[in-house]
Design a protein around this motif. Structure first.
Motif, short mmCIF file in Angstrom:
data_model
loop_
_atom_site.label_atom_id
_atom_site.label_comp_id
_atom_site.label_asym_id
_atom_site.label_seq_id
_atom_site.Cartn_x
_atom_site.Cartn_y
_atom_site.Cartn_z
N ALA A 145 -2.77 12.42 -11.20
CA ALA A 145 -1.97 11.61 -12.12
C ALA A 145 -1.11 10.59 -11.39
O ALA A 145 -0.69 9.60 -11.98
N HIS A 146 -0.86 10.85 -10.11
CA HIS A 146 -0.05 9.94 -9.31
C HIS A 146 -0.90 9.25 -8.24
O HIS A 146 -0.46 9.00 -7.12
N THR A 147 -2.14 8.95 -8.61
CA THR A 147 -3.06 8.21 -7.75
C THR A 147 -3.50 6.94 -8.46
O THR A 147 -3.84 6.96 -9.64
N ALA A 148 -3.48 5.84 -7.74
CA ALA A 148 -3.92 4.56 -8.31
C ALA A 148 -5.43 4.57 -8.50
O ALA A 148 -6.16 5.28 -7.78
N PRO A 149 -5.96 3.83 -9.47
CA PRO A 149 -7.41 3.71 -9.61
C PRO A 149 -8.04 3.28 -8.28
O PRO A 149 -7.56 2.35 -7.63
N GLY A 150 -9.07 3.99 -7.87
CA GLY A 150 -9.69 3.71 -6.58
C GLY A 150 -9.00 4.37 -5.42
O GLY A 150 -9.43 4.22 -4.27
N GLY A 151 -7.91 5.09 -5.69
CA GLY A 151 -7.18 5.77 -4.64
C GLY A 151 -7.96 6.95 -4.07
O GLY A 151 -8.89 7.47 -4.71
N VAL A 188 12.69 16.17 -0.71
CA VAL A 188 12.91 17.55 -0.33
C VAL A 188 12.88 18.45 -1.57
O VAL A 188 13.53 18.15 -2.58
N GLY A 189 12.12 19.54 -1.48
CA GLY A 189 12.04 20.47 -2.59
C GLY A 189 10.61 20.90 -2.83
O GLY A 189 9.67 20.41 -2.19
N ASP A 190 10.44 21.81 -3.75
CA ASP A 190 9.12 22.32 -4.12
C ASP A 190 8.33 21.22 -4.82
O ASP A 190 8.76 20.70 -5.85
N ALA A 191 7.18 20.86 -4.27
CA ALA A 191 6.40 19.76 -4.84
C ALA A 191 5.98 20.02 -6.27
O ALA A 191 5.75 19.07 -7.04
N ARG A 192 5.90 21.27 -6.67
CA ARG A 192 5.53 21.58 -8.05
C ARG A 192 6.59 21.08 -9.02
O ARG A 192 6.30 20.79 -10.18
N GLN A 193 7.84 20.97 -8.53
CA GLN A 193 8.91 20.42 -9.35
C GLN A 193 9.16 18.93 -9.09
O GLN A 193 9.48 18.17 -10.01
N THR A 194 9.02 18.51 -7.83
CA THR A 194 9.41 17.14 -7.48
C THR A 194 8.31 16.10 -7.73
O THR A 194 8.59 14.97 -8.11
N LEU A 195 7.03 16.48 -7.51
CA LEU A 195 5.96 15.50 -7.67
C LEU A 195 5.81 15.00 -9.11
O LEU A 195 5.65 13.79 -9.32
N PRO A 196 5.86 15.86 -10.14
CA PRO A 196 5.66 15.34 -11.49
C PRO A 196 6.64 14.24 -11.89
O PRO A 196 6.30 13.37 -12.69
N GLY A 197 7.85 14.25 -11.33
CA GLY A 197 8.83 13.24 -11.67
C GLY A 197 8.78 11.99 -10.81
O GLY A 197 9.54 11.04 -11.05
N PHE A 219 0.84 -1.20 0.00
CA PHE A 219 0.00 0.00 0.00
C PHE A 219 0.88 1.25 0.00
O PHE A 219 1.88 1.33 0.71
N GLN A 220 0.48 2.24 -0.81
CA GLN A 220 1.28 3.46 -0.95
C GLN A 220 0.51 4.67 -0.42
O GLN A 220 -0.60 4.95 -0.89
N VAL A 221 1.11 5.35 0.54
CA VAL A 221 0.59 6.61 1.04
C VAL A 221 1.50 7.72 0.54
O VAL A 221 2.73 7.58 0.55
N ALA A 222 0.93 8.81 0.07
CA ALA A 222 1.72 9.98 -0.32
C ALA A 222 1.16 11.21 0.38
O ALA A 222 -0.01 11.25 0.75
N GLU A 223 2.03 12.21 0.53
CA GLU A 223 1.67 13.36 1.34
C GLU A 223 2.29 14.63 0.78
O GLU A 223 3.45 14.63 0.37
N LEU A 224 1.51 15.70 0.79
CA LEU A 224 2.05 17.03 0.52
C LEU A 224 2.20 17.74 1.85
O LEU A 224 1.20 18.07 2.51
N GLY A 225 3.45 17.95 2.29
CA GLY A 225 3.71 18.65 3.54
C GLY A 225 4.05 17.71 4.67
O GLY A 225 3.16 17.30 5.43
N PHE A 226 5.33 17.35 4.82
CA PHE A 226 5.76 16.44 5.89
C PHE A 226 5.72 17.12 7.26
O PHE A 226 5.35 16.50 8.27
N ALA A 256 -3.48 6.35 -1.18
CA ALA A 256 -4.10 7.34 -0.29
C ALA A 256 -3.19 8.56 -0.22
O ALA A 256 -1.97 8.42 -0.08
N TRP A 257 -3.78 9.73 -0.29
CA TRP A 257 -3.06 11.00 -0.20
C TRP A 257 -3.44 11.74 1.07
O TRP A 257 -4.63 11.83 1.42
#
Length: 228
Positions: free
Chosen positions: A180-186, A139-148, A59-66, A155-156
């Protein structure tokens, strides 16, 4: 000094309320609820994503803002099973281990796991290992790091500072990158019910719902990406 392959870190600018609650000078916003940070995390991010019930192997959890790592600590405390979970968090201004230690004093019930987190964090590593979870802090601005990012979250936790004070972390483009970085049903959950955030997430493809918020906050927002 960070390792040569690690993004140089920009420290946060902090004031402290009640000696344990960090407040960002940059965004004029506290890192967690003044009415009960751990309770809010459990209400918004765990219950809002139906966790820990959904946790399973891989299972993958992702977060904006640690931030202080509180959401990670709450998930670790709730996850009692053997399933290995992956956690990825995007953070532009990481706290030091000493700053985390000061903030974590507000949550004595998390002492054991918060000590494990800080012990690793103090070495400069941004990949944290626990018996049933591995966390990577990007570490870094999510606008640059998340797309890659190569992952797709089940779950977000959308936990940036207030959209009114930190609009960059709630932009239409970034919400599309979240989808775009969410699994179907996420799913996602966030404390904010700001209309433009809800619209951005809906436009990105999520089925968006408004739910009762924590404490004095009347509403929060959750959503699910169709597909399963």
């Amino acid at each position: 000094m960070p390792p040569a392959d690690q993004t140089p870190e920009t420290p946060p600018e902090l004031d402290w309320r009640d000696d344990v609650i960090p407040v960002s000078r940059r965004f004029d916003d506290p890192y967690f609820s003044l009415a009960g940070g751990l309770e809010e995390t459990r209400h918004v991010f765990l219950a809002g994503n139906d966790l820990p019930a959904r946790l399973c192997e891989g299972f993958q959890v992702a977060e904006l803002g640690f931030g202080t790592g509180l959401n990670l600590l709450a998930l670790l405390a709730a996850h009692r099973g053997p399933a290995r979970v992956h956690y990825t968090s995007f953070e532009a201004f990481p706290l030091s281990a000493a700053e985390m230690e000061r903030a974590h004093r507000a949550f004595p019930e998390l002492d054991e796991i918060s000590h494990r987190l800080r012990e690793q964090w103090a070495t400069g590593t941004r990949e944290l290992k626990f018996p049933n979870l591995t966390a990577r802090i990007v570490v870094g601005d999510a606008r640059q790091t998340l797309p890659g990012w190569q992952g797709r979250a089940d779950a977000w936790f959308l936990d940036g500072f207030s959209p009114a004070k930190n609009p960059e972390l709630w932009s239409d483009d970034l919400m599309r990158a979240v989808a775009a970085h969410t699994a179907p049903g996420g799913t996602f959950a966030t404390y904010t019910a700001a209309g433009h955030v809800r619209r951005a997430l809906a436009d990105a493809g999520f089925d968006v719902s408004r739910r009762p918020g924590f404490g004095r906050k009347r509403h929060m927002t959750t959503g699910r990406l169709p597909g399963l």
